[in-house]
Write an enzyme that holds these catalytic residues in place. Structure first.
Site, PDB file in Angstrom:
ATOM      1  N   LEU A  20       0.866  -1.178   0.000  1.00  0.00           N
ATOM      2  CA  LEU A  20       0.000   0.000   0.000  1.00  0.00           C
ATOM      3  C   LEU A  20       0.904   1.230   0.000  1.00  0.00           C
ATOM      4  O   LEU A  20       1.993   1.206   0.585  1.00  0.00           O
ATOM      5  CB  LEU A  20      -0.894   0.039   1.245  1.00  0.00           C
ATOM      6  N   ASP A  21       0.468   2.303  -0.651  1.00  0.00           N
ATOM      7  CA  ASP A  21       1.215   3.551  -0.590  1.00  0.00           C
ATOM      8  C   ASP A  21       1.343   4.002   0.863  1.00  0.00           C
ATOM      9  O   ASP A  21       0.489   3.686   1.701  1.00  0.00           O
ATOM     10  CB  ASP A  21       0.496   4.652  -1.386  1.00  0.00           C
ATOM     11  N   ARG A  22       2.380   4.770   1.137  1.00  0.00           N
ATOM     12  CA  ARG A  22       2.633   5.232   2.504  1.00  0.00           C
ATOM     13  C   ARG A  22       1.431   5.979   3.085  1.00  0.00           C
ATOM     14  O   ARG A  22       1.071   5.796   4.259  1.00  0.00           O
ATOM     15  CB  ARG A  22       3.868   6.131   2.516  1.00  0.00           C
ATOM     16  N   THR A  32      -1.690   5.689   2.221  1.00  0.00           N
ATOM     17  CA  THR A  32      -2.920   4.905   2.197  1.00  0.00           C
ATOM     18  C   THR A  32      -3.022   4.048   3.443  1.00  0.00           C
ATOM     19  O   THR A  32      -2.067   3.380   3.830  1.00  0.00           O
ATOM     20  CB  THR A  32      -2.968   3.996   0.951  1.00  0.00           C
ATOM     21  N   ARG A  64      -5.560   6.406  -8.048  1.00  0.00           N
ATOM     22  CA  ARG A  64      -5.279   7.840  -8.103  1.00  0.00           C
ATOM     23  C   ARG A  64      -5.192   8.342  -9.539  1.00  0.00           C
ATOM     24  O   ARG A  64      -5.740   9.404  -9.879  1.00  0.00           O
ATOM     25  CB  ARG A  64      -3.989   8.131  -7.346  1.00  0.00           C
TER      26      ARG A  64
END
Length: 319
Positions: A145-147, A149, A247
């Site tokens: 997961l993105d930081r 998120t 995104r």
């Protein structure tokens, strides 16, 4: 938190355990030496700096139990090793656990915490969980997961579980759904975005993802959950798992994610900040998969963080 500098670089010799067998040598090194550029790892393999049982091997070699791997110093700069966690971080991660057994661990990842350490990040979720669960010899990320998120993140506690879960994700046998707040109004209740995505790197080194017909096939379904003045709460279902997919797909339709500094809308972000939004509004809400050992269907739900719920409560609801 205790930081201790790594000793001066030296050759390592690692004996491969049974639960590590079957991995390609390049993947083993990439996982072991996080933060080291892949180009450095492949160069070490080509030049014979990395050896297995004292012999040269190709990058495609699959490790076997009992192999001894010689690894040269690969890091250019000194690495800070985190050996202890703060009580607050330990407590936060323990309370974030949604499910745990001998095969896997599912957590509700907090926003702002990277999933693994990197060149600019000393500590991530996976390093922290290895400290919290020292009795587990095998702990690896199944996905990322993105930081910024938050939400459902799956960690494997055995190689068998890791390979099974990654295969499920590769074959689109899992169901990943996110909650996000996007600008404007989508044209329908359900909207499919089927646009190929390509990773690009800017001269600054920043990674950007763009819609590109020559990129990788990418598909997302956006389902409107609630209408607000000038924005909507939307559930996004991933059919593919590309970097920054939600995104970029939402921004491509002129409905950028609130708080997204990279692909978002500056004025929209500024407006949402006035309602208390201090992060990107993207949350891995729900994840369905089959248990890697029992094959039992499982669904995990991570409730929307209180900070994001508070933002929604400040917005004007519309029909």
């Amino acid at each position: 938190m205790t930081n201790s500098p790594q000793a001066s670089p030296a050759v390592q010799f690692i004996d491969i355990r049974a639960d590590q067998a079957g991995q390609r040598i390049d993947n083993f090194l990439i996982t072991l030496e996080k933060g080291v550029p892949k180009s450095r790892i492949y160069r070490a393999l080509r030049k014979g700096e990395v050896r297995v049982n004292k012999g040269r091997i190709k990058q495609t070699y699959r490790l076997q139990a009992g192999d001894q791997v010689r690894i040269p110093p690969l890091r250019v700069s000194e690495k800070v090793i985190i050996t202890d966690l703060s009580a607050s971080l330990t407590d936060a991660l323990e309370h974030s656990i949604l499910m745990e057994d001998d095969a896997l661990l599912v957590i509700n990842k907090p926003s702002g915490l990277a999933v693994h350490a990197g060149s600019q990040i000393q500590l991530g979720v996976i390093e922290a969980m290895r400290i919290i669960r020292p009795e587990n010899r095998f702990i690896e990320l199944v996905h990322r997961l993105d930081r910024d998120t938050s939400g459902c993140l799956v960690i494997a506690k055995s190689r068998e579980a890791l390979l099974n879960l990654q295969e499920q994700m590769k074959n689109s046998e899992t169901d990943k759904r996110y909650l996000t707040l996007t600008k404007g109004r989508w044209p329908a209740q359900q909207n499919i975005v089927d646009l190929a995505l390509q990773k690009n790197s800017l001269s600054s080194g920043e990674r950007m993802v763009v819609v590109d017909i020559n990129g990788k096939k990418s598909k997302t379904m956006f389902e409107v959950k609630q209408n607000f003045a000038g924005c909507q709460l939307v559930a996004a279902k991933l059919f593919t798992g590309r970097t920054h997919q939600i995104r970029v797909h939402s921004a491509s339709q002129s409905h950028p994610v609130a708080g997204d500094e990279k692909y978002g809308d500056r004025e929209f972000n500024k407006r949402l900040k006035s309602f208390g939004l201090k992060r990107m509004f993207l949350h891995a809400w729900q994840l369905s998969l089959k248990h890697p050992i029992t094959n039992e269907p499982m669904t995990f739900t991570a409730e929307l963080p209180e900070a994001l719920q508070t933002v929604l409560q400040q917005l004007d609801v519309t029909s």
